[in-house]
Enzyme design. Structure first.
Site, PDB file in Angstrom:
ATOM      1  N   GLY A  69    -116.274  39.335 -10.640  1.00 42.91           N
ATOM      2  CA  GLY A  69    -116.071  40.458  -9.740  1.00 42.91           C
ATOM      3  C   GLY A  69    -114.647  40.986  -9.820  1.00 42.91           C
ATOM      4  CB  SER A  70    -112.563  42.585  -7.227  1.00 41.82           C
ATOM      5  OG  SER A  70    -113.572  43.511  -6.883  1.00 41.82           O
ATOM      6  CB  THR A  71    -111.091  37.495  -9.309  1.00 45.56           C
ATOM      7  OG1 THR A  71    -112.278  37.178 -10.047  1.00 45.56           O
ATOM      8  CG2 THR A  71    -111.308  37.133  -7.849  1.00 45.56           C
ATOM      9  CG  PHE A  72    -112.758  40.167 -15.222  1.00 42.92           C
ATOM     10  CD1 PHE A  72    -112.515  38.972 -15.904  1.00 42.92           C
ATOM     11  CD2 PHE A  72    -113.005  41.312 -15.960  1.00 42.92           C
ATOM     12  CE1 PHE A  72    -112.531  38.943 -17.291  1.00 42.92           C
ATOM     13  CE2 PHE A  72    -113.026  41.284 -17.356  1.00 42.92           C
ATOM     14  CZ  PHE A  72    -112.789  40.090 -18.018  1.00 42.92           C
ATOM     15  CE  LYS A  73    -112.133  45.968  -9.124  1.00 44.08           C
ATOM     16  NZ  LYS A  73    -112.297  46.255  -7.683  1.00 44.08           N
TER      17      LYS A  73
END
Lengths: 647, 379
Positions: free
Chosen positions: A326-330
């Site tokens: 999810g957004s942690t991959f941003k």
């Protein structure tokens, strides 16, 4: 009577002849005897000497003491403790059935045990001890010993068995041992002779399995002289063998227990890593199980309960569970784009609530859109559209390469079972695994950690530690083997532009500490201990149009196993990173609401080396934090097995 | 019969008789017995009180009896032959009626501290009786079928009684001893041929009768024969003894494992190690040199017995010494054949060496008779 004598002398010659014949026969037979002696004692002496030696000498294997496992502070995580078993020797016990009946009068024996023992006694030689019951209580041992005169052939023997003092808290990391089975032996190419010892314990999972060869040690041998019935007369020689190596893990048992207690009630995983050395201080998996059950041989109901539990207590989710990050991959997407120079931190991207790519609308989590967002805003607010855009600009190959550089999609080298590799997808990967060409939409999904991207909580912690230090930190679970320090996981520089990394860290700081950051509610108030982090909420499944039509709009309306995963990564303190933490709560709905508070509590626990003072929390969170601390304390004291409170 | 009838030129009297004993024979018998003491001490782990001590005591008693018998004139013994024989038959009947059961057979009577085995006694008294009979019987009647009947009856009576005990080994020994005396007395060889022929038939009958209601031997005796014929058939059961016995013997090698170092006997792999299988312990601990030495000593004893027999001028002495020699020979030969796996295990002890009171005493008394014949022989 003179006659008689004369007649007597008449037969003399014949008598002498006959006596001589008799003497010759005797001589011949003595010759046979002498020849036989020579045959046996000279000609076949070696052969018989060997047989005599085989008769009297038995070789016995001495199981070496299995290596102990400690945490970083020397707290025992796996030990060997004495266990008692009742054995019976047929030749000394007399009629087996009667002997067992006598024994049953002293200690509890069910019919099945008696039948199994009888069958075993029938099978082995009469002097071989047969185990009637293993792991008997001290009371039973005392009763059997006290009644020894009435129980001939029955004795209590002591052996060593593995024990896990921390029980469920370290179950997934340390793993467990179990009796070696014929199936296990079949899998081994050149099994250690030790495995011939019935019920010899060997590592089945976790560190116990991965470091089996080190922990097991080398078998000793004992040459013993036995008499005709196999009774040991004396020891001829003894080679003690080499005990297994003691293994010191990087875990901090107290922090590990805290993490397990903090996760209790969730189906979750949490990793705490030392940013400098890569030491894994805690690898939490919830729910968990008691490894001691497996050492004893788990009962069928217990096994079924563990195996069929939907929360998968047996899985080490921290290393085995691969989740869409999810957004942690941003963080990865941002680094790839900034590194490639396709966007500068100051450049803005318009977020109108969605981005249309190839005719498909990709929504931002904020329906109304974020407006113009620069890099800092994009991470702080976790704007999806920004990443849709920069992801497309930099392309999947660069994102995948950066992901691998940060540890995602690379199998971490930790001695645990079934460590997952995760996926950092690129065009080749898709072709190989799905036999399809890569599409732009895939890049769009991947840029926000959805789609094909999968990372384990451990990989997320590694990623965070690398961002925090700029070094290629690698996880280290084994700190020392037999006192020999293992190489540190510090690693060399990542080779990324330090200015960019600083921008990323600063944005992660804002995620927590900026008033509008997604994790502002989970901030740390203690000066000098401020943390930087990133939330993530990854969709397991889209909410279908039909569901939307029925009015399903939030996770709470969905069944548990279709809710979003909640993710969190952080490092702290911000200006001098010591710990990197990752949290995944399966189907926990929202990263900021479910995962971030856990991450904060764990981070604080690591920073303070125990329960933090409540003023480390922002004033509006102190009451809640106090309640949580009380709950965790209760769990830690009222071990074992915290139960799932949430369905 | 009187003293004068022997027409002796010179017969020693009083204590002088001791000088005329066959001293080499005395020394040989003592030497073999001493080997026995050493082995018994070794088997009991160096303890004297278990077997070696009592054996030495009995040897002392036996030695005194031997000298006493030796200095008693031989014609007294000839005169007492019939009485001695009848007494021993009486004892055999007695043991059948009230004997102590051991190993599934009635074999001994407890007389105070002494455990008397009448079958041992019968062997010697039979030789005496046969020798006396043929001394009395004119030579031309020896092969007469009518005069053949009494000695056959003399032999058959103890054999039947001993078989009834049942003690096959001793019965065979008695039969062999009696036969040897008759052979030396000059009975026509055709009778012997006939007997050997019928023995062949009997063996056939014995095997044929097995498993039928009229089977001639006990089951355990059949099993012993089976074991003898193929010890490997049942290595942990009946064949175990003989297999272990051979291992003990063979593992001794040339010089053996040393005093008290025999693993086979000390660790109980060897059965009956102080009685029937004592030879194996000796062979294991003292090797081929030890066992061949014992055989040589036995051979020398036989040689001296043979010489003594030849030196005797009257038929009684001559046949008596020969008979005792044959009896002695059969004892050690059958025992050695048995423990070396050449004969079935029939429970015959090794003379002078095996632990056992009555046999040692009877043997020493028999050697006393030989000495008496030697001392009182006409010169």
């Amino acid at each position: 009577m003179r006659n008689a004598r004369n007649e007597g002398s008449e037969v003399w010659p014949r008598m002498t002849r006959r006596a001589a014949l008799l003497g010759t026969a005797q001589l011949g037979l003595m010759g046979v005897l002498g020849w036989r002696m020579k045959q046996l004692q000279v000609d076949q002496a070696d052969e018989f000497a060997l047989l005599a030696e085989e008769n009297r000498v038995n070789m016995r294997l001495i199981p070496p003491g299995r290596g102990l496992i400690f945490d970083r502070n020397g707290v025992a995580l796996a030990t060997n403790e004495p266990v008692y078993r009742i054995v019976i020797v047929r030749e000394a016990a007399g009629e087996p059935r009667e002997a067992l009946a006598r024994l049953a009068a002293v200690m509890p024996l069910d019919a099945g045990t008696i039948e199994a023992t009888l069958a075993e006694m029938e099978r082995v030689a009469s002097f071989v001890p047969v185990t009637v019951r293993d792991r008997v209580s001290w009371d039973d041992v005392a009763r059997v010993t006290a009644n020894a005169p009435a129980l001939p052939g029955v004795t209590a023997e002591v052996g060593l068995s593995r024990s896990y003092p921390r029980g469920p808290d370290t179950a997934h990391v340390v793993g467990y041992v179990g009796p070696v089975s014929d199936y296990d032996l079949g899998l081994m190419e050149d099994p250690d002779p030790l495995f011939q010892i019935p019920k010899f314990q060997f590592g089945k999972t976790g560190v116990e399995a991965k470091l089996e060869d080190l922990l097991r040690g080398k078998a000793g041998t004992q040459r013993i002289e036995v008499n005709s019935v196999g009774r040991v007369m004396r020891e001829l020689s003894r080679d003690e063998g080499t005990p297994g190596a003691d293994v010191q893990l990087s875990l901090d048992a107290e922090l590990q227990s805290y993490v397990e207690a903090r996760l209790a009630g969730e189906s979750a995983a949490c990793v705490v890593m030392d940013c400098e050395s890569g030491d894994l201080l805690a690898v939490g998996n919830a729910p968990t199980f008691d490894p001691n059950l497996f050492v004893r041989g788990i009962s069928v109901p217990d096994w079924t309960a563990l195996n069929e539990n939907i929360y998968r207590p047996l899985a080490a989710k921290a290393v085995q569970g691969a989740y869409p990050p999810g957004s942690t991959f941003k963080i990865v997407t941002a680094l790839a784009a900034l590194e490639a120079g396709v966007i500068s931190p100051e450049d803005t991207v318009w977020c109108g609530g969605y981005t249309e790519v190839s005719g498909i609308r990709f929504h931002c989590w904020k329906r109304g859109g974020h407006g113009n967002v620069d890099f800092n805003d994009s991470l702080k607010y976790s704007c999806d559209c920004y990443y849709y855009e920069v992801g497309q600009r930099v392309g999947i190959e660069a994102i995948a390469a950066m992901a691998r550089r940060m540890g995602v999609g690379v199998r971490p080298d930790v001695p645990m079972s079934a460590v997952a590799e995760g996926i950092a997808p690129d065009a080749d990967w898709k072709r190989a695994h799905h036999d399809e060409a890569w599409r732009v939409g895939d890049t769009v999904n991947a840029s926000i950690g959805q789609g094909y991207v999968l990372a384990t909580p451990l990989q997320l912690a590694v990623m965070t530690a690398r961002v925090a230090t700029g070094r290629e930190v690698a996880p280290r679970l084994v700190r020392a083997i037999d006192g020999v320090e293992q190489p540190s996981g510090a690693g060399g520089p990542l080779g990324l532009n330090e200015n960019l990394l600083r921008r990323v860290r600063a944005s992660m700081f804002d995620v927590v500490n900026h008033a509008r950051g997604t994790a502002h509610k989970a901030r740390i108030a203690a000066a000098g201990f401020e943390m930087a982090g990133k939330t993530g909420t990854s969709q397991v499944r889209r909410i279908t149009a039909e569901e939307r039509a029925r009015g399903v709009t939030s996770n709470a309306d969905l069944p548990w196993n279709r809710r979003d995963h909640a993710l969190w990564v952080d490092f702290a303190p911000y200006d001098n990173p010591r710990f990197a933490v990752s949290v995944v709560v399966e189907h926990g709905s929202g990263g900021s609401t479910t995962a971030a508070p856990i991450g904060r509590d764990v981070t604080l626990q690591a920073l303070y080396g125990g329960f933090p003072p409540l003023d480390a929390y922002p004033s509006d969170k102190r009451e809640e934090a106090g309640q949580m601390q009380a709950r965790v304390r209760a769990l830690l004291q009222g071990r074992p097995a915290p139960t799932l409170g949430r369905a | 019969m009187s003293y004068l009838e022997y027409q002796v030129k010179f017969v020693p009297s009083g204590l002088k008789k001791l000088l005329y004993l066959n001293w080499p024979l005395v020394l040989l018998v003592t030497a073999v017995s001493c080997m026995g003491f050493v082995m018994l001490a070794s088997i009991s782990g160096g303890r004297m009180d278990l077997w070696a001590g009592p054996q030495i005591e009995r040897f002392g008693l036996g030695f005194v009896l031997m000298i006493a018998v030796a200095v008693t004139p031989i014609w007294f013994w000839r005169s007492s032959a019939a009485v001695a024989y009848l007494v021993s038959i009486g004892l055999l009947v007695l043991v059948e009626v009230m004997g102590t059961v051991g190993m599934g057979a009635q074999r001994w009577i407890d007389i105070g501290p002494l455990r008397l085995q009448p079958s041992e006694v019968a062997k010697v008294t039979l030789v005496m009786a046969l020798a006396a009979y043929y001394d009395w019987l004119p030579a031309r009647r020896v092969s007469n079928p009518i005069w053949l009947a009494p000695p056959l009856l003399l032999i058959v009576a103890p054999v039947v009684l001993v078989l009834a005990q049942p003690n096959l080994g001793t019965a065979v020994l008695i039969l062999g001893t009696g036969g040897a005396v008759m052979w030396c007395a000059g009975v026509h060889w055709a009778y012997f041929a006939a007997v050997f022929g019928s023995i062949g038939g009997a063996v056939f009958a014995v095997f044929e009768s097995r498993g039928t209601p009229w089977q001639l031997l006990h089951d355990y005796q059949y099993r012993r024969i089976d074991t003898f014929l193929d010890p490997s058939q049942d290595p942990l059961g009946a064949g175990y003894n003989i297999t272990q016995a051979k291992i003990a013997l063979g593992s001794g090698g040339w010089t053996g494992k040393g005093f008290m170092q025999g693993t086979q006997s000390r660790l109980n792999f060897l059965p009956e190690k102080h009685t029937d299988f004592i030879f194996n312990t000796l062979a294991e601990e003292f090797g081929f040199l030890g066992s061949i030495t014992l055989l040589a000593l036995y051979g020398l004893i036989l040689l001296f017995l043979f010489t003594a027999a030849m030196q005797c001028r009257d038929r009684f002495s001559s046949l008596l010494v020969t008979g005792i020699g044959v009896s002695f020979f059969l004892l050690f030969a059958v025992n050695m054949l048995m423990v070396m796996g050449l004969a079935p295990v029939v429970g015959v002890p090794l003379p002078l060496v095996s632990y056992g009171g009555s046999q040692l005493l009877v043997l020493l008394i028999a050697f006393g008779l030989v000495q008496s014949a030697h001392v009182h022989r006409p010169r």
